[in-house]
Design a protein around this motif. Structure first.
Motif, short mmCIF file in Angstrom:
data_model
loop_
_atom_site.label_atom_id
_atom_site.label_comp_id
_atom_site.label_asym_id
_atom_site.label_seq_id
_atom_site.Cartn_x
_atom_site.Cartn_y
_atom_site.Cartn_z
N MET A 164 6.04 -9.16 4.93
CA MET A 164 5.33 -8.39 4.95
C MET A 164 6.00 -6.56 4.00
SD MET A 164 1.64 -8.90 5.39
CE MET A 164 1.37 -7.14 5.46
N ARG A 165 7.93 -7.01 4.83
CA ARG A 165 8.13 -5.87 5.23
C ARG A 165 7.87 -5.63 2.92
NH1 ARG A 165 9.53 -0.99 6.32
NH2 ARG A 165 10.55 -2.08 8.57
N PHE A 166 8.30 -6.48 2.58
CA PHE A 166 8.44 -6.46 1.35
C PHE A 166 6.73 -5.99 0.27
CE2 PHE A 166 11.40 -9.89 2.49
CZ PHE A 166 12.52 -9.86 2.05
N LEU A 167 6.00 -6.40 0.78
CA LEU A 167 4.37 -5.79 0.34
C LEU A 167 4.71 -4.27 0.79
CD1 LEU A 167 2.09 -5.87 -0.96
CD2 LEU A 167 1.07 -6.61 1.51
N SER A 168 5.20 -3.39 1.92
CA SER A 168 5.62 -2.51 1.72
C SER A 168 6.12 -1.64 0.97
CB SER A 168 5.95 -2.45 3.55
OG SER A 168 5.81 -1.25 3.36
N ALA A 169 7.38 -2.59 0.56
CA ALA A 169 8.49 -2.05 -0.37
C ALA A 169 8.09 -1.73 -1.60
CB ALA A 169 9.69 -2.85 -0.54
#
Length: 540
Positions: free
Chosen positions: A339-344
């Motif tokens: 999910m961190r990649f989506l946030s970034a």
């Protein structure tokens, strides 16, 4: 019951909420429940979802697992306030720590290093230790030690204990914290985390727990930490070269600090990008960022893409960042939640980051299994799924559901993807479409935002599929069906991913009905294990 708020600060590098799996847990049998909960047809009617549908209780162990892997400390969900979840989490921990000692001893270290949930694991270790000490059960020392994996966590653990349980630290807690201190306290960690803003400083932890140094330099470090804490003006020991290098940089006049741009010099002084920004006492321009980037960790790079663009870093520096972001080894070592990649991706302004982030996300989802046969994937986009999933509010539960539902579908031989709420719509696949592009398309037209009509969506879209996957908070609306999966034949597996960790489930956990918690590629890897007959397995 008294309310309290957790004091631990969220790890800015981690989505402190969700990861990994569950295993089948024995169902709660009707004969073990109070008679008033049981109707003539043996259906438990006392329990219901927030929308009035019949709901099914879980064992304390499974309830704790699901709550822990979906628990954002200090954050509300749609149907449950943060303090209510905190109370429930603490009570479950204290119960399971005493009744399931061996399981709990495996669960806490996995929660920290497998699920990457920082605050939840620290709270679980300390509340479990409190219950075990009270019950005279040994083993808390190792559990406390296992939950502390970052150098600021011993101080946060002590601060939490002092706030919740008073000044006296029982020996298992004291020794567990001391064991972690010996592993984690270094010059670099002292410079990064031992700040005036910390409620409990490194020196406080050393004085309270009396750790035994692993080497002479660490003994010097402990004494220096105590001196710092009490403001004692004593020379820095020769063995602490990094601390001395930082002192030399700090002594430079402010007007000269912007001239120091050598990454090697900054690295020898343990200068993080956060420290560099304060030390320069000026805006982080392109030159400053370019001097910091070689010493930045993967997570720091990921969350500063917008800052890099705003400062205008050069093409060479940007290419170096992109190469690190998309490197499979870097992704694996960083253990960044998908999910961190989506946030970034949503935070970044420049399209140059799209490809490396797409590549990184593909690496991060490397364990998503390739499923044969026909798979029905139901993605809950009801109103309750709009609750915040990330602390900054940029990601919601339905973002998580959509990302993992589409990732699973991309690896399936014959998927059917459906967005459901009040009504449902099939999401048409586009062969070869990158996951982030599919998410954009799904977000643009397939979020419904109303009630949770799970049973109706299953009845409408199940058409002989070989398995069903439902990503939801399990808060189904009641329209007469006692079990939302009743329209699916008993021989067909139905996998529910519980995103919110509520107490009750929308279908019994028995036979081919499986409930999972957490969101990572490792979670989906459990599907082949279950179907291979390995149904008595936790991820630890």
């Amino acid at each position: 019951m008294a309310r309290f708020n957790f004091k631990l600060r969220a790890n800015r590098h981690e989505l402190d909420d969700v990861d990994v799996v569950r295993r089948l847990d024995p169902p709660v049998h009707a004969e073990r429940l109070p008679r008033q909960w049981i109707a003539e047809d043996q259906v438990i009617r006392e329990f219901s979802t927030e929308q009035g549908a019949p709901a099914f209780p879980r064992s304390p162990r499974l309830e704790l697992f699901l709550l822990a892997v979906s628990h954002m400390v200090g954050s509300d969900t749609f149907y449950e306030r943060a303090d209510e979840r905190a109370d429930r989490f603490r009570d479950l921990v204290r119960t399971v720590a005493v009744t399931e000692v061996d399981w709990f001893a495996r669960f806490v270290p996995w929660l920290r290093t497998g699920a990457m949930l920082r605050s939840a694991s620290v709270v679980a270790a300390l509340e479990g230790a409190a219950a075990q000490v009270e019950a005279g059960i040994p083993g808390s020392r190792a559990v406390v030690d296992s939950a502390l994996q970052r150098a600021d966590e011993p101080g946060e653990a002590v601060a939490y204990w002092l706030a919740r349980h008073g000044r006296r630290l029982p020996k298992p807690v004291k020794r567990g914290v001391a064991d972690a201190v010996r592993r984690l306290y270094t010059e670099r960690s002292l410079l990064k985390y031992d700040t005036d803003a910390a409620a409990v400083r490194f020196g406080d932890v050393v004085e309270l727990t009396h750790p035994v140094a692993v080497a002479p330099w660490q003994g010097d470090l402990f004494r220096h930490a105590v001196d710092r804490r009490h403001g004692r003006d004593r020379p820095t020991p020769e063995s602490l070269a990094m601390v001395r290098a930082r002192a030399e940089l700090t002594a430079l006049p402010v007007r000269r600090r912007q001239e120091v741009t050598d990454p090697v010099v900054l690295g020898r002084a343990g200068m993080t990008w956060e420290a560099l920004a304060g030390w320069r006492q000026s805006t982080m321009d392109a030159a400053a960022w370019e001097s910091a980037i070689p010493n930045m960790g993967y997570l720091a790079l990921l969350r500063n893409l917008r800052n890099f663009d705003a400062a205008g870093i050069g093409d060479g520096a940007a290419a170096a960042v992109a190469a690190r972001l998309s490197d499979p080894g870097e992704v694996a070592r960083s253990r960044v939640l998908p999910m961190r990649f989506l946030s970034a991706y949503r935070a970044a302004r420049d399209p140059r980051w799209a490809h490396p982030l797409e590549t990184a996300l593909r690496h991060a989802l490397g364990n998503v299994p390739a499923l044969d046969g026909r798979v029905l994937v139901l993605i809950d986009t009801s109103g309750s799924m709009s609750a915040g999933f990330s602390r900054d509010g940029t990601l919601r539960y339905w973002d998580a559901a959509a990302m993992f539902g589409l990732a699973l579908a991309a690896r399936a031989a014959a998927p059917t993807v459906v967005s459901f709420s009040v009504g449902s719509h099939e999401f048409p696949a586009e062969p070869g479409e990158p996951l982030l592009a599919a998410l954009r398309r799904f977000r643009a037209g397939y979020f419904i935002d109303s009630g949770t009509e799970t049973e109706q969506a299953l009845r409408r879209h199940y058409d002989g599929h070989d398995r069903v996957v439902i990503l939801t908070d399990e808060q189904a609306a009641f329209h007469g069906a006692r079990d939302v999966a009743r329209s699916v034949p008993a021989r067909v597996p139905v996998y529910t991913w519980n995103l919110a960790g509520y107490r009750l489930g929308h279908t019994p956990v028995a036979g081919n009905r499986h409930t999972f918690g957490g969101l990572s590629d490792a979670a989906f890897a459990m599907i082949p294990l279950v179907e291979a007959g390995d149904t008595d397995r936790w991820p630890f």
